[in-house]
Design a protein around this motif. Structure first.
Motif, mmCIF file in Angstrom:
data_model
loop_
_atom_site.group_PDB
_atom_site.id
_atom_site.type_symbol
_atom_site.label_atom_id
_atom_site.label_comp_id
_atom_site.label_asym_id
_atom_site.label_seq_id
_atom_site.Cartn_x
_atom_site.Cartn_y
_atom_site.Cartn_z
ATOM 1 N N LEU A 78 -17.539 63.200 29.117
ATOM 2 C CA LEU A 78 -18.287 63.900 28.064
ATOM 3 C C LEU A 78 -18.834 65.227 28.595
ATOM 4 N N ILE A 103 -9.985 72.257 22.595
ATOM 5 C CA ILE A 103 -10.131 71.160 23.548
ATOM 6 C C ILE A 103 -9.775 69.786 22.964
ATOM 7 N N PRO A 106 -13.221 63.789 24.796
ATOM 8 C CA PRO A 106 -13.107 62.513 25.517
ATOM 9 C C PRO A 106 -12.580 61.330 24.710
ATOM 10 N N TYR A 162 -16.685 57.402 16.576
ATOM 11 C CA TYR A 162 -15.243 57.230 16.793
ATOM 12 C C TYR A 162 -14.927 55.772 17.047
ATOM 13 N N TYR A 196 -20.825 65.612 14.834
ATOM 14 C CA TYR A 196 -20.950 64.701 15.966
ATOM 15 C C TYR A 196 -22.145 65.104 16.810
ATOM 16 N N ARG A 217 -21.986 69.022 17.614
ATOM 17 C CA ARG A 217 -20.691 69.644 17.354
ATOM 18 C C ARG A 217 -20.512 69.664 15.841
ATOM 19 N N HIS A 220 -15.331 67.745 12.746
ATOM 20 C CA HIS A 220 -14.004 68.209 13.143
ATOM 21 C C HIS A 220 -12.982 67.092 13.092
ATOM 22 N N HIS A 222 -9.500 66.002 15.054
ATOM 23 C CA HIS A 222 -8.681 66.259 16.252
ATOM 24 C C HIS A 222 -7.205 66.032 15.924
#
Ligand code: MBD
Ligand code: FE
Length: 282
Positions: A78, A103, A106, A162, A196, A217, A220, A222
């Protein structure tokens, strides 16, 4: 019953550390010359800070204690992905002509269940959150479609958690591998993720609060997009108007990656179109 809201920094950190060890093979990644050059610069940079800032023994010991706790809470993945990965990604992808990357972070898990487009991501019955239809096309830099391209997608739920890193969520919740159709087009039904927040009860949270930073954050999605003979792209997409677009704690937002979904004509949530352009393999 354990729910995702009871997630702890130590449990998600341990998960992220285990995943990293399984997925990334680092032996032989660099030569003695590079280790010497890079480690020497790192050590010198730290010593320069100590000298310039006249760091005290109390500060040195606080730093030492904090570093020990990063390892104990499993938060090295992290910490590094939030504060270091963005520049590594910039260097790695500097010469690409296709879509922007950013990026990985994690929480990627390889080999999510494969589905053909059009697809709906695995989710709970009555998964909370605004439904989102995410669609587009995968092309090469010459504008030709890439049939059968693979779109791996993972994102947080409507509470910002997540699957596989917070308790109480189905294994593959909001994770999938979708193959584009013969025209390189894809349609993925999901829900809009929430922003997040870095766990506040671990070492990274302790640093954030000690420094007076914020822990957020922007929301988003990914993605890893790949096709035969092309370079895989790892990226994220964000949402216009998000409170933390301009000050992502992980410095991973780029203007090209901000989506502006619109309401669907049928009233069933929102939809947005985004095309991926892949560079040829070198
Ligand atoms: C995330 O969800 C993330 O994407 C990154 C980069 C760091 C921490 C959490
Ligand atoms: Fe993320």
């Amino acid at each position: 019953m354990t729910t995702e809201s009871q997630a702890t920094a130590a449990a998600s950190g341990a998960g992220a550390t285990a995943r990293f060890r399984e997925n990334k093979h680092v032996e032989g990644a660099t030569s003695q010359e590079r280790v010497n050059a890079l480690a020497s610069r790192l050590v010198k940079a730290v010593n320069d800070i100590v000298t310039d800032e006249k760091v005290t023994y109390d500060e040195y010991n606080a730093f030492k204690s904090w570093l020990i706790s990063v390892g104990e809470t499993g938060e090295w993945p992290l910490f590094l992905d939030v504060w270091v990965e963005h520049s590594v990604e910039e260097v790695a992808n500097a010469n690409r002509h296709g879509s922007k990357g950013t990026i990985e972070g994690p929480y990627y898990i390889p080999d999510a269940p494969v589905q053909q487009s059009p697809a709906t991501l695995p989710m709970r019955e009555d998964e909370p959150g605004t439904p989102l239809l995410f669609q587009g096309e995968v092309r090469n830099v010459a504008g030709e479609p890439l049939p059968g391209a693979l779109i791996e997608i993972w994102h947080a739920d409507d509470l910002g958690f997540y699957s596989q890193f917070a308790p109480g969520l189905p294994e593959w919740n909001l994770r999938g591998s979708i193959t584009a159709d013969e025209q390189g087009k894809f349609q993925i039904n999901t829900i809009q993720p929430a922003p997040y927040q870095i766990p506040t009860d671990g070492a990274c949270g302790a640093l954030i609060s000690a420094a007076g930073w914020h822990a957020w954050r922007p929301a988003h999605i990914h993605l890893k997009v790949s096709a035969a003979e092309h370079q895989l792209i790892t990226t994220q997409l964000y949402f216009e108007g998000d409170k933390h677009i301009a000050d992502d704690i992980a410095s991973a937002v780029k203007p090209e990656l901000v989506l502006a979904p619109t309401g669907r004509a049928d009233g069933a949530g929102r939809e947005v179109t985004y095309d991926f352009i892949l560079d040829p393999r070198d």
